[in-house]
Design a protein around this motif. Structure first.
Motif, mmCIF file in Angstrom:
data_model
loop_
_atom_site.group_PDB
_atom_site.id
_atom_site.type_symbol
_atom_site.label_atom_id
_atom_site.label_comp_id
_atom_site.label_asym_id
_atom_site.label_seq_id
_atom_site.Cartn_x
_atom_site.Cartn_y
_atom_site.Cartn_z
ATOM 1 N N GLY A 92 9.361 52.535 27.627
ATOM 2 C CA GLY A 92 8.349 53.563 27.428
ATOM 3 C C GLY A 92 8.319 54.207 26.061
ATOM 4 N N VAL A 93 9.070 53.686 25.088
ATOM 5 C CA VAL A 93 9.116 54.334 23.760
ATOM 6 C C VAL A 93 7.964 53.922 22.860
ATOM 7 C CG1 VAL A 93 11.619 54.681 23.836
ATOM 8 C CG2 VAL A 93 10.685 52.608 22.779
ATOM 9 N N GLY A 94 7.121 52.988 23.286
ATOM 10 C CA GLY A 94 5.992 52.555 22.473
ATOM 11 C C GLY A 94 6.439 51.782 21.242
ATOM 12 N N MET A 95 5.498 51.615 20.297
ATOM 13 C CA MET A 95 5.798 50.940 19.038
ATOM 14 C C MET A 95 5.330 51.844 17.913
ATOM 15 S SD MET A 95 4.761 47.020 19.933
ATOM 16 C CE MET A 95 5.741 46.242 18.678
ATOM 17 N N PHE A 99 1.549 51.834 19.015
ATOM 18 C CA PHE A 99 1.313 52.246 20.400
ATOM 19 C C PHE A 99 2.145 53.480 20.711
ATOM 20 C CE2 PHE A 99 0.981 47.557 20.257
ATOM 21 C CZ PHE A 99 -0.383 47.453 20.434
ATOM 22 N N PRO A 100 1.511 54.543 21.201
ATOM 23 C CA PRO A 100 2.240 55.785 21.451
ATOM 24 C C PRO A 100 3.261 55.651 22.577
ATOM 25 C CG PRO A 100 -0.049 55.984 22.157
ATOM 26 C CD PRO A 100 0.090 54.647 21.523
ATOM 27 N N PRO A 101 4.273 56.506 22.518
ATOM 28 C CA PRO A 101 5.288 56.477 23.570
ATOM 29 C C PRO A 101 4.763 57.125 24.851
ATOM 30 C CG PRO A 101 5.745 58.281 22.078
ATOM 31 C CD PRO A 101 4.574 57.518 21.512
ATOM 32 N N LEU A 102 5.320 56.675 25.956
ATOM 33 C CA LEU A 102 5.089 57.333 27.236
ATOM 34 C C LEU A 102 6.341 58.116 27.633
ATOM 35 C CD1 LEU A 102 3.281 54.426 29.132
ATOM 36 C CD2 LEU A 102 2.262 56.361 27.919
ATOM 37 N N ALA A 103 7.465 57.777 27.010
ATOM 38 C CA ALA A 103 8.729 58.460 27.279
ATOM 39 C C ALA A 103 8.653 59.886 26.759
ATOM 40 C CB ALA A 103 9.887 57.712 26.623
ATOM 41 N N LYS A 104 8.926 60.835 27.624
ATOM 42 C CA LYS A 104 8.903 62.267 27.274
ATOM 43 C C LYS A 104 7.619 62.637 26.536
ATOM 44 C CE LYS A 104 13.902 62.471 27.113
ATOM 45 N NZ LYS A 104 15.084 62.736 26.304
ATOM 46 N N ASN A 130 3.190 63.663 21.009
ATOM 47 C CA ASN A 130 4.481 64.235 20.612
ATOM 48 C C ASN A 130 4.519 64.532 19.105
ATOM 49 O OD1 ASN A 130 5.254 63.959 23.272
ATOM 50 N ND2 ASN A 130 6.549 62.181 22.905
ATOM 51 N N GLY A 131 3.383 65.004 18.562
ATOM 52 C CA GLY A 131 3.325 65.390 17.155
ATOM 53 C C GLY A 131 3.071 64.256 16.178
ATOM 54 N N THR A 132 2.958 63.027 16.662
ATOM 55 C CA THR A 132 2.703 61.879 15.784
ATOM 56 C C THR A 132 1.313 61.325 16.090
ATOM 57 O OG1 THR A 132 5.053 61.310 15.762
ATOM 58 C CG2 THR A 132 3.513 59.581 15.096
ATOM 59 N N GLU A 133 0.544 61.051 15.006
ATOM 60 C CA GLU A 133 -0.809 60.521 15.204
ATOM 61 C C GLU A 133 -0.797 58.991 15.272
ATOM 62 O OE1 GLU A 133 -4.837 60.364 12.684
ATOM 63 O OE2 GLU A 133 -4.271 62.401 13.322
ATOM 64 N N TYR A 134 -1.571 58.483 16.210
ATOM 65 C CA TYR A 134 -1.790 57.043 16.383
ATOM 66 C C TYR A 134 -3.282 56.822 16.296
ATOM 67 C CZ TYR A 134 2.981 57.038 18.122
ATOM 68 O OH TYR A 134 4.332 57.184 18.227
ATOM 69 N N ASN A 135 -3.702 55.683 15.812
ATOM 70 C CA ASN A 135 -5.118 55.388 15.727
ATOM 71 C C ASN A 135 -5.307 53.928 16.125
ATOM 72 O OD1 ASN A 135 -7.832 55.423 15.297
ATOM 73 N ND2 ASN A 135 -7.732 55.819 13.098
ATOM 74 N N GLY A 136 -5.536 53.738 17.383
ATOM 75 C CA GLY A 136 -5.694 52.371 17.894
ATOM 76 C C GLY A 136 -6.654 52.364 19.061
ATOM 77 N N ALA A 137 -6.511 51.348 19.867
ATOM 78 C CA ALA A 137 -7.374 51.222 21.043
ATOM 79 C C ALA A 137 -6.561 50.658 22.204
ATOM 80 C CB ALA A 137 -8.548 50.307 20.738
ATOM 81 N N THR A 154 2.203 57.330 38.813
ATOM 82 C CA THR A 154 3.328 58.019 39.454
ATOM 83 C C THR A 154 4.639 57.545 38.851
ATOM 84 O OG1 THR A 154 2.113 58.376 41.512
ATOM 85 C CG2 THR A 154 4.524 58.384 41.654
ATOM 86 N N TYR A 155 4.731 56.237 38.639
ATOM 87 C CA TYR A 155 5.942 55.685 38.022
ATOM 88 C C TYR A 155 6.149 56.259 36.619
ATOM 89 C CZ TYR A 155 9.054 52.462 35.648
ATOM 90 O OH TYR A 155 10.084 51.936 34.904
ATOM 91 N N VAL A 156 5.117 56.211 35.788
ATOM 92 C CA VAL A 156 5.233 56.685 34.399
ATOM 93 C C VAL A 156 5.563 58.180 34.368
ATOM 94 C CG1 VAL A 156 3.914 57.103 32.276
ATOM 95 C CG2 VAL A 156 3.798 54.873 33.400
ATOM 96 N N ARG A 157 4.956 58.946 35.260
ATOM 97 C CA ARG A 157 5.171 60.397 35.272
ATOM 98 C C ARG A 157 6.566 60.794 35.752
ATOM 99 N NH1 ARG A 157 0.931 64.052 35.316
ATOM 100 N NH2 ARG A 157 1.670 65.057 37.225
ATOM 101 N N SER A 158 7.294 59.830 36.355
ATOM 102 C CA SER A 158 8.642 60.152 36.838
ATOM 103 C C SER A 158 9.724 59.334 36.130
ATOM 104 C CB SER A 158 8.725 59.905 38.344
ATOM 105 O OG SER A 158 8.527 58.532 38.625
ATOM 106 N N ALA A 159 9.334 58.484 35.202
ATOM 107 C CA ALA A 159 10.295 57.628 34.483
ATOM 108 C C ALA A 159 10.362 58.051 33.015
ATOM 109 C CB ALA A 159 9.864 56.164 34.584
ATOM 110 N N PHE A 160 11.283 57.471 32.289
ATOM 111 C CA PHE A 160 11.381 57.639 30.823
ATOM 112 C C PHE A 160 11.621 59.092 30.400
ATOM 113 C CE2 PHE A 160 7.781 54.466 31.466
ATOM 114 C CZ PHE A 160 8.619 53.366 31.560
ATOM 115 N N GLY A 161 12.282 59.856 31.234
ATOM 116 C CA GLY A 161 12.541 61.246 30.898
ATOM 117 C C GLY A 161 11.400 62.180 31.269
#
Length: 194
Positions: A92-95, A99-104, A130-137, A154-161
């Protein structure tokens, strides 16, 4: 005239023939008895086993009906792995920069309907996570069922912190019916509007 030796041979041959005949008769009786026993045994087993077979068939049919009627449990982690992990990564940390993170993530903790809109219709353009700008699709995944969208969110909202509550499939359906599967994709601003 018969000699003593020939008489012994005749008696011996007679006894041998009589013994052979006895063996044939015994063999015939044993074969008949075995065949009768097999037939009776098979009939008895069929009689005893039929109610058990019928109960087994009835039980199997009842189980199939129950399984068909039971709500299917959708595995949100599996869907995440198949649909989301390529961009947002397994953890979930993205790239960074892509790609933005989903973690926390501050976005993951937003209202579930916002996340449902993003999954159903996709999102494009600048977005700050989380304070970082991404510009993609991100493409929309409107081909997922309401239950699948709810399960993966539900999984994403309860995983990755993340520690947000579950998402209900009926809310996803409401968003889908309201046009969340936006063919143009959402922007960070438009997805937040009521």
């Amino acid at each position: 005239m018969a000699t003593k030796g020939s008489h012994v041979v005749s008696v011996s041959l007679g006894l041998l023939a009589l013994g052979g005949l006895g063996h044939l008769v015994s063999y015939w009786f044993l074969e008949k008895a075995q065949a009768d026993w097999n037939a009776n045994h098979r009939a008895a087993l069929a009689e005893l086993g039929r109610p058990g077979i019928e109960r087994g068939e009835a039980l199997r049919a009842a189980q199939e009906v129950a399984l068909a009627a039971a709500p299917q449990v959708v595995d949100g982690a599996k869907i995440y792995g198949e649909v989301c992990a390529a961009c947002h990564q397994v953890n979930g940390v993205g790239m960074p920069g892509a790609f933005p993170p989903l973690a926390k993530s501050d976005w993951v903790s937003k209202e579930p309907r916002v996340l449902a809109r993003i999954v159903l219709g996709g999102i494009q353009g600048p977005i700050t996570v989380n304070g970082t700008e991404y510009n993609g699709a991100m493409p929309g995944f409107s081909q997922l069922s309401n239950e699948e969208v709810a399960a993966v969110l539900t999984y994403v909202r309860s995983a990755f912190g993340n520690a947000s509550g579950p998402v209900d499939a009926s809310m996803v359906k409401t968003e889908r019916d309201a046009g969340a599967a936006n063919p143009k994709g959402w922007t960070a601003e438009s997805v937040l509007l009521p």
